[in-house]
Scaffold this motif. Structure first.
Motif, PDB file in Angstrom:
ATOM      1  N   SER A 311       0.838  -1.207   0.000  1.00 47.58           N
ATOM      2  CA  SER A 311       0.000   0.000   0.000  1.00 47.58           C
ATOM      3  C   SER A 311       0.868   1.250   0.000  1.00 47.58           C
ATOM      4  N   ARG A 312       2.056   1.158   0.594  1.00 49.59           N
ATOM      5  CA  ARG A 312       2.995   2.281   0.649  1.00 49.59           C
ATOM      6  C   ARG A 312       3.869   2.331  -0.606  1.00 49.59           C
ATOM      7  N   ASN A 313       4.174   1.153  -1.154  1.00 46.56           N
ATOM      8  CA  ASN A 313       5.058   1.062  -2.332  1.00 46.56           C
ATOM      9  C   ASN A 313       4.373   0.279  -3.452  1.00 46.56           C
ATOM     10  N   PRO A 314       3.337   0.847  -4.064  1.00 41.10           N
ATOM     11  CA  PRO A 314       2.562   0.071  -5.053  1.00 41.10           C
ATOM     12  C   PRO A 314       3.370  -0.340  -6.280  1.00 41.10           C
ATOM     13  N   ASP A 315       4.438   0.396  -6.609  1.00 39.41           N
ATOM     14  CA  ASP A 315       5.250   0.025  -7.768  1.00 39.41           C
ATOM     15  C   ASP A 315       5.988  -1.294  -7.559  1.00 39.41           C
ATOM     16  N   ALA A 316       6.121  -1.711  -6.292  1.00 42.61           N
ATOM     17  CA  ALA A 316       6.791  -2.985  -6.010  1.00 42.61           C
ATOM     18  C   ALA A 316       6.043  -4.161  -6.638  1.00 42.61           C
ATOM     19  N   LYS A 317       4.724  -4.035  -6.794  1.00 39.23           N
ATOM     20  CA  LYS A 317       3.936  -5.116  -7.412  1.00 39.23           C
ATOM     21  C   LYS A 317       4.478  -5.482  -8.784  1.00 39.23           C
ATOM     22  N   TRP A 318       4.931  -4.467  -9.506  1.00 41.19           N
ATOM     23  CA  TRP A 318       5.351  -4.673 -10.897  1.00 41.19           C
ATOM     24  C   TRP A 318       6.847  -4.932 -11.013  1.00 41.19           C
ATOM     25  N   LYS A 319       7.588  -4.776  -9.929  1.00 43.03           N
ATOM     26  CA  LYS A 319       9.027  -5.035  -9.941  1.00 43.03           C
ATOM     27  C   LYS A 319       9.357  -6.426  -9.389  1.00 43.03           C
ATOM     28  N   LEU A 320       8.474  -6.952  -8.540  1.00 37.87           N
ATOM     29  CA  LEU A 320       8.708  -8.268  -7.953  1.00 37.87           C
ATOM     30  C   LEU A 320       8.523  -9.381  -8.978  1.00 37.87           C
ATOM     31  N   SER A 321       9.109 -10.541  -8.676  1.00 41.64           N
ATOM     32  CA  SER A 321       8.907 -11.739  -9.502  1.00 41.64           C
ATOM     33  C   SER A 321       8.961 -12.961  -8.603  1.00 41.64           C
ATOM     34  N   LEU A 322       8.454 -14.065  -9.104  1.00 44.45           N
ATOM     35  CA  LEU A 322       8.498 -15.319  -8.344  1.00 44.45           C
ATOM     36  C   LEU A 322       9.937 -15.755  -8.114  1.00 44.45           C
ATOM     37  N   ASP A 323      10.786 -15.556  -9.113  1.00 45.11           N
ATOM     38  CA  ASP A 323      12.208 -15.915  -8.971  1.00 45.11           C
ATOM     39  C   ASP A 323      12.856 -15.123  -7.836  1.00 45.11           C
ATOM     40  N   PHE A 324      12.514 -13.825  -7.753  1.00 45.39           N
ATOM     41  CA  PHE A 324      13.081 -12.994  -6.695  1.00 45.39           C
ATOM     42  C   PHE A 324      12.650 -13.503  -5.321  1.00 45.39           C
ATOM     43  N   ILE A 325      11.372 -13.838  -5.180  1.00 48.94           N
ATOM     44  CA  ILE A 325      10.872 -14.303  -3.886  1.00 48.94           C
ATOM     45  C   ILE A 325      11.561 -15.604  -3.487  1.00 48.94           C
ATOM     46  N   GLU A 326      11.754 -16.495  -4.446  1.00 54.14           N
ATOM     47  CA  GLU A 326      12.440 -17.755  -4.143  1.00 54.14           C
ATOM     48  C   GLU A 326      13.889 -17.503  -3.739  1.00 54.14           C
ATOM     49  N   SER A 327      14.549 -16.552  -4.398  1.00 50.71           N
ATOM     50  CA  SER A 327      15.945 -16.272  -4.059  1.00 50.71           C
ATOM     51  C   SER A 327      16.061 -15.555  -2.704  1.00 50.71           C
ATOM     52  N   ILE A 328      15.096 -14.693  -2.391  1.00 53.32           N
ATOM     53  CA  ILE A 328      15.154 -13.963  -1.123  1.00 53.32           C
ATOM     54  C   ILE A 328      14.892 -14.909   0.046  1.00 53.32           C
ATOM     55  N   GLN A 329      14.106 -15.958  -0.179  1.00 51.56           N
ATOM     56  CA  GLN A 329      13.869 -16.943   0.878  1.00 51.56           C
ATOM     57  C   GLN A 329      15.153 -17.701   1.221  1.00 51.56           C
ATOM     58  N   LYS A 330      15.956 -17.989   0.203  1.00 51.18           N
ATOM     59  CA  LYS A 330      17.251 -18.644   0.449  1.00 51.18           C
ATOM     60  C   LYS A 330      18.181 -17.710   1.223  1.00 51.18           C
ATOM     61  N   GLU A 331      18.102 -16.411   0.881  1.00 50.63           N
ATOM     62  CA  GLU A 331      18.936 -15.430   1.575  1.00 50.63           C
ATOM     63  C   GLU A 331      18.511 -15.289   3.037  1.00 50.63           C
ATOM     64  N   GLN A 332      17.199 -15.291   3.284  1.00 44.57           N
ATOM     65  CA  GLN A 332      16.687 -15.214   4.659  1.00 44.57           C
ATOM     66  C   GLN A 332      17.210 -16.383   5.492  1.00 44.57           C
ATOM     67  N   GLU A 333      17.166 -17.564   4.908  1.00 43.78           N
ATOM     68  CA  GLU A 333      17.631 -18.770   5.611  1.00 43.78           C
ATOM     69  C   GLU A 333      19.118 -18.662   5.955  1.00 43.78           C
ATOM     70  N   LYS A 334      19.898 -18.170   4.993  1.00 44.30           N
ATOM     71  CA  LYS A 334      21.337 -18.020   5.204  1.00 44.30           C
ATOM     72  C   LYS A 334      21.640 -16.972   6.282  1.00 44.30           C
ATOM     73  N   ILE A 335      20.952 -15.852   6.222  1.00 47.51           N
ATOM     74  CA  ILE A 335      21.159 -14.781   7.206  1.00 47.51           C
ATOM     75  C   ILE A 335      20.841 -15.279   8.614  1.00 47.51           C
ATOM     76  N   LEU A 336      19.731 -15.977   8.757  1.00 46.75           N
ATOM     77  CA  LEU A 336      19.366 -16.523  10.069  1.00 46.75           C
ATOM     78  C   LEU A 336      20.453 -17.450  10.597  1.00 46.75           C
ATOM     79  N   ASN A 337      20.898 -18.366   9.744  1.00 44.38           N
ATOM     80  CA  ASN A 337      21.902 -19.348  10.168  1.00 44.38           C
ATOM     81  C   ASN A 337      23.243 -18.701  10.501  1.00 44.38           C
ATOM     82  N   ASP A 338      23.633 -17.691   9.731  1.00 41.31           N
ATOM     83  CA  ASP A 338      24.940 -17.050   9.937  1.00 41.31           C
ATOM     84  C   ASP A 338      24.931 -16.059  11.099  1.00 41.31           C
ATOM     85  N   TYR A 339      23.884 -15.225  11.153  1.00 41.61           N
ATOM     86  CA  TYR A 339      23.875 -14.108  12.103  1.00 41.61           C
ATOM     87  C   TYR A 339      23.486 -14.518  13.524  1.00 41.61           C
TER      88      TYR A 339
END
Length: 401
Positions: A311-339
């Protein structure tokens, strides 16, 4: 807002949209650039441009369906004109709008939106499919909430002033606010205005921070004198809140992989009078290793899809992709494990995102806890925009045994 029939304003709108849609620029920054380069525009003109840009970005897919084609660099005037037809506004008699047929636009709109929720609510099809898969019937409520423009909320900087004091200061500057009773440091603007020009802002009395976001730092349960790490600090919104909660006592290490964000944090900290913050760029694994086992509290405000703040960043709808979400989930997992190694025994951490997807939130935490028996989940909270009226966030508080 009623249509203002001045061609130079429409040039500003279409130029801004061109940058957002076809040059991958962010709507807020491009809008700011457009308005700065036209200082003679009055407040009504500026409001008209800002609202039109955000509305057309928000409703892009629905407008395209009503046009009968995708928006392109050579049909931006048609795209904007279609939006105003759908708002029942009479278009100016300009050559750019001559080919538009209100009757045809409305006909196509009804045909496209009657049976297709994703078109009617203007979201990409892949996003709708993913949301339904993860949230079921709740997803549609969240999408509808996404399309309500976000309010402007301030966080009172309690290092310098209390909420009542700030409310009075702003009233003297002719800015009316209302108290949000469930958020102890929050004031909401009654009308949109440029608060960055106020003396109160320049004096460091507040930061702009959504009410949902203001719940995260308190969730970490910090106390004055603690050693706290904000591991994905960015430009420091939550770091500054932590400094206020800690009354400038103790030490906050604000980490990020982007040095320019930390430089912005330093500027904000100086204005806010936050003196217990030390910034460090994560340019190697050594930064984390040096802090291993030292933190009383660790905040991981992880990179995410941002689906809670559309609602604050409506342009994000058109910049996001399924590939990005899948890659960011891997990054989240790595950050949790490392940090997580930075938390000392008896300490605690909060994992937070501005997403509403379980795959980025609860499921990430479940996976983490299976691999890290030294941590236990004490509490977790999901804030949904449809229920709160503010940005969506997830937070999980975990203690290290």
């Amino acid at each position: 807002m009623k249509l203002l029939p001045y061609k130079n304003l429409f040039i500003g709108i279409t130029d801004t949209l061109n940058q957002v849609f076809f040059h991958n620029k962010y709507a807020d920054r491009e809008l700011e650039r457009t308005l700065k380069s036209n200082p003679k525009w009055g407040s009504k003109d500026r409001g008209f441009i800002a609202e039109t840009v955000y509305d057309t970005v928000r409703w892009k897919r629905m407008i395209e369906a009503s046009m009968g084609k995708d928006v392109a660099e050579d049909n931006l005037w048609e795209f904007v004109g279609t939006w105003f037809v759908l708002q029942d506004e009479k278009l100016p008699f300009w050559d750019e709008f001559k080919k538009l047929s209100p009757k045809e636009i409305l006909k196509r709109n009804h045909a496209a939106t009657d049976k297709n929720f994703a078109v009617r609510e203007s979201i990409p099809q892949w996003m709708h499919d993913l949301g339904e898969k993860e949230l079921g019937n709740q997803w549609k409520k969240e999408v509808e909430a996404m399309n309500i423009p976000a309010p402007t909320v301030l966080r009172v900087n309690t290092l310098k002033i209390d909420r009542k004091g700030l409310k009075n200061e702003l009233r003297q500057e002719r800015i009316d606010t209302e108290v949000l009773s469930k958020f102890p440091d929050a004031l909401q603007l009654k009308e949109k205005t440029n608060v960055f020009r106020t003396h109160s802002f320049k004096d460091g009395f507040f930061e702009i921070q959504d009410a949902g976001s203001q719940l995260i730092s308190p969730y970490l349960n910090v106390k004055p004198g603690m050693r706290v790490v904000d591991a994905c600090a960015g430009a420091g919104g939550k770091t500054l809140h932590l400094a206020a909660l800690m009354e400038n006592k103790g030490q906050i290490y604000s980490l990020d992989i982007h040095e320019w964000k930390l430089l912005e944090l330093k500027k904000r900290a100086k204005r806010a009078g936050a003196q217990n913050i030390q910034t460090k760029v994560i340019d190697s694994t050594k930064v984390i290793k040096k802090l291993e086992g030292t933190a009383d509290r660790l905040l991981i405000d992880a990179p995410c899809s941002g689906l809670g703040v559309i609602s604050r960043n409506p342009d994000a709808k058109w910049k996001l992709s399924l590939d990005f979400i899948e890659s960011i989930q891997k990054e989240q997992e790595k950050i949790l494990n490392d940090y997580c190694k930075m938390v000392k025994s008896g300490g605690a951490m909060v994992y937070a995102t501005c997403s509403i997807l379980p795959s980025e939130n609860q499921l990430q935490v479940e996976k983490f806890l299976k691999n890290h028996p030294e941590f236990k989940l004490v509490r977790e909270k999901q804030i949904l925009p449809s229920q709160s009226g503010f940005d969506g966030f997830y937070m999980a508080y975990m203690e290290k045994v």
